[in-house]
Design a protein around this motif. Structure first.
Motif, short mmCIF file in Angstrom:
data_model
loop_
_atom_site.label_atom_id
_atom_site.label_comp_id
_atom_site.label_asym_id
_atom_site.label_seq_id
_atom_site.Cartn_x
_atom_site.Cartn_y
_atom_site.Cartn_z
N ALA A 34 59.79 7.02 -13.15
CA ALA A 34 60.49 7.70 -12.05
C ALA A 34 60.82 9.14 -12.41
CB ALA A 34 61.77 6.93 -11.71
N CYS A 35 60.73 10.00 -11.39
CA CYS A 35 61.05 11.43 -11.54
C CYS A 35 60.14 12.08 -12.57
CB CYS A 35 62.52 11.62 -11.92
SG CYS A 35 63.68 10.72 -10.88
N GLU A 36 58.86 11.75 -12.52
CA GLU A 36 57.88 12.36 -13.42
C GLU A 36 56.74 12.97 -12.62
OE1 GLU A 36 55.64 11.32 -17.53
OE2 GLU A 36 54.95 10.14 -15.82
N GLU A 37 56.60 14.29 -12.70
CA GLU A 37 55.46 14.94 -12.06
C GLU A 37 54.38 15.33 -13.08
OE1 GLU A 37 54.44 18.36 -12.25
OE2 GLU A 37 55.90 18.69 -13.85
N ASP A 96 57.70 -4.44 -14.48
CA ASP A 96 58.01 -4.96 -15.82
C ASP A 96 58.84 -3.98 -16.62
OD1 ASP A 96 56.42 -7.48 -15.80
OD2 ASP A 96 54.74 -6.09 -15.54
N LEU A 97 58.68 -2.70 -16.31
CA LEU A 97 59.35 -1.66 -17.10
C LEU A 97 59.62 -0.45 -16.22
CD1 LEU A 97 60.24 -0.22 -19.77
CD2 LEU A 97 57.82 0.28 -20.17
N LEU A 98 60.81 0.09 -16.34
CA LEU A 98 61.17 1.35 -15.69
C LEU A 98 61.50 2.38 -16.74
CD1 LEU A 98 62.21 3.21 -13.34
CD2 LEU A 98 64.44 2.08 -13.64
N ILE A 99 60.87 3.54 -16.65
CA ILE A 99 61.25 4.69 -17.45
C ILE A 99 61.62 5.79 -16.46
CG2 ILE A 99 60.48 6.45 -19.10
CD1 ILE A 99 58.65 4.38 -20.33
N ALA A 100 62.84 6.29 -16.54
CA ALA A 100 63.33 7.25 -15.56
C ALA A 100 63.77 8.55 -16.22
CB ALA A 100 64.49 6.64 -14.76
N HIS A 101 63.45 9.64 -15.55
CA HIS A 101 63.83 10.98 -16.01
C HIS A 101 64.61 11.69 -14.90
CE1 HIS A 101 60.79 10.49 -19.22
NE2 HIS A 101 60.01 10.02 -18.26
#
Length: 256
Positions: A34-37, A96-101
């Motif tokens: 999330a929040c990755e361009e 399965d996995l969330l990585i957020a910035h």
């Protein structure tokens, strides 16, 4: 050009899956970044054969719109029917996995001089920080088993949860980015990252603007003052690689 891109993605995917088969089994994780361009983290997971998608309100600079969800990351969190920028529909029953910035402009301790301008709390900026905290907490409290939220050290006034660990660029495959840039990770259902191929740091990545450090060469920073903040906020390749390798291995072992 679109056809060539699709063919490249298909070949890339097949080769990644074959690699995983040769390693002794295939567990394909569905990962939302999330929040990755920049797509740096997305591409690291794709390289390992996982079904990873970046999501942002901006188009991607990473070159793979077929892996990018253009829109509100909070909507993408819910899973279900998602559409990538190439128009393809995908169905994700559960991430399965969330990585957020999430954006750090108003939360970061680095912005304290604007929050406390004239030794008084700037109420407008404080309210913006509270809104940023609410956005941050939506990821931190998401109904996803494995979560990593990344941000700089936050200002104490916002009473953020205590981070699980702090990492530095030079600690993870640091040969190509031997810099300091302290980053906090808030982890749920995941282990702390373990440094790999760390190097001796050469100095800070971001320039230090305090008057006490203006004459110190080591504090000038690899990233120049005035450069686009978006570029300075991109995830370092080594950290993205560590996310993909260590988190996916942990979850795969849990599933097997």
């Amino acid at each position: 050009m679109t056809l060539i891109r699709l063919l490249f993605s298909l070949i890339f995917w097949v080769l990644a899956i074959l690699y995983r088969i040769l390693k002794g089994g295939v567990v394909i994780l569905r990962v939302l970044i999330a929040c990755e361009e920049s797509q740096e983290v997305c591409k690291a997971f794709r390289l390992l054969g996982h079904e990873a998608y970046s999501c942002d309100i901006q188009p991607p600079s990473g070159g793979h719109p077929e892996w990018h969800i253009l829109g509100n990351a909070l909507t993408a969190l819910q899973g279900g029917q998602i559409v990538t920028m190439d128009g393809t529909q995908h169905y994700v029953e559960q991430w399965d996995l969330l990585i957020a910035h999430p954006p750090c402009t108003y939360l970061s301790n680095a912005g304290a001089r604007w929050l406390w301008a004239g030794h008084k709390l700037n109420q407008e900026r404080y309210q913006q920080g509270l809104e940023a905290k609410e956005f941050f907490m939506a990821f931190y409290n998401a109904q996803i088993k494995h979560i990593c939220v990344e941000n700089p050290i936050p200002s104490a006034v916002y009473e953020m949860p205590k981070p699980s660990q702090m990492i530095q660029p030079y600690e993870f495959y640091g040969k190509n980015h031997p810099w300091t840039k302290k980053t906090c990770l808030w982890l749920k259902g995941l282990p702390n990252l373990v440094p790999v191929e760390a190097v001796e740091p050469k100095g800070p990545y971001c320039p230090c603007g305090t008057s006490a450090n203006k004459g110190n060469v080591r504090n000038r920073g690899a990233a120049k003052r005035g450069e686009d903040a978006k570029n300075r906020a991109k995830t370092f390749h080594g950290i993205a690689r560590a996310f993909a390798e260590q988190f996916s291995e942990y979850i795969e072992n849990e599933i097997r």
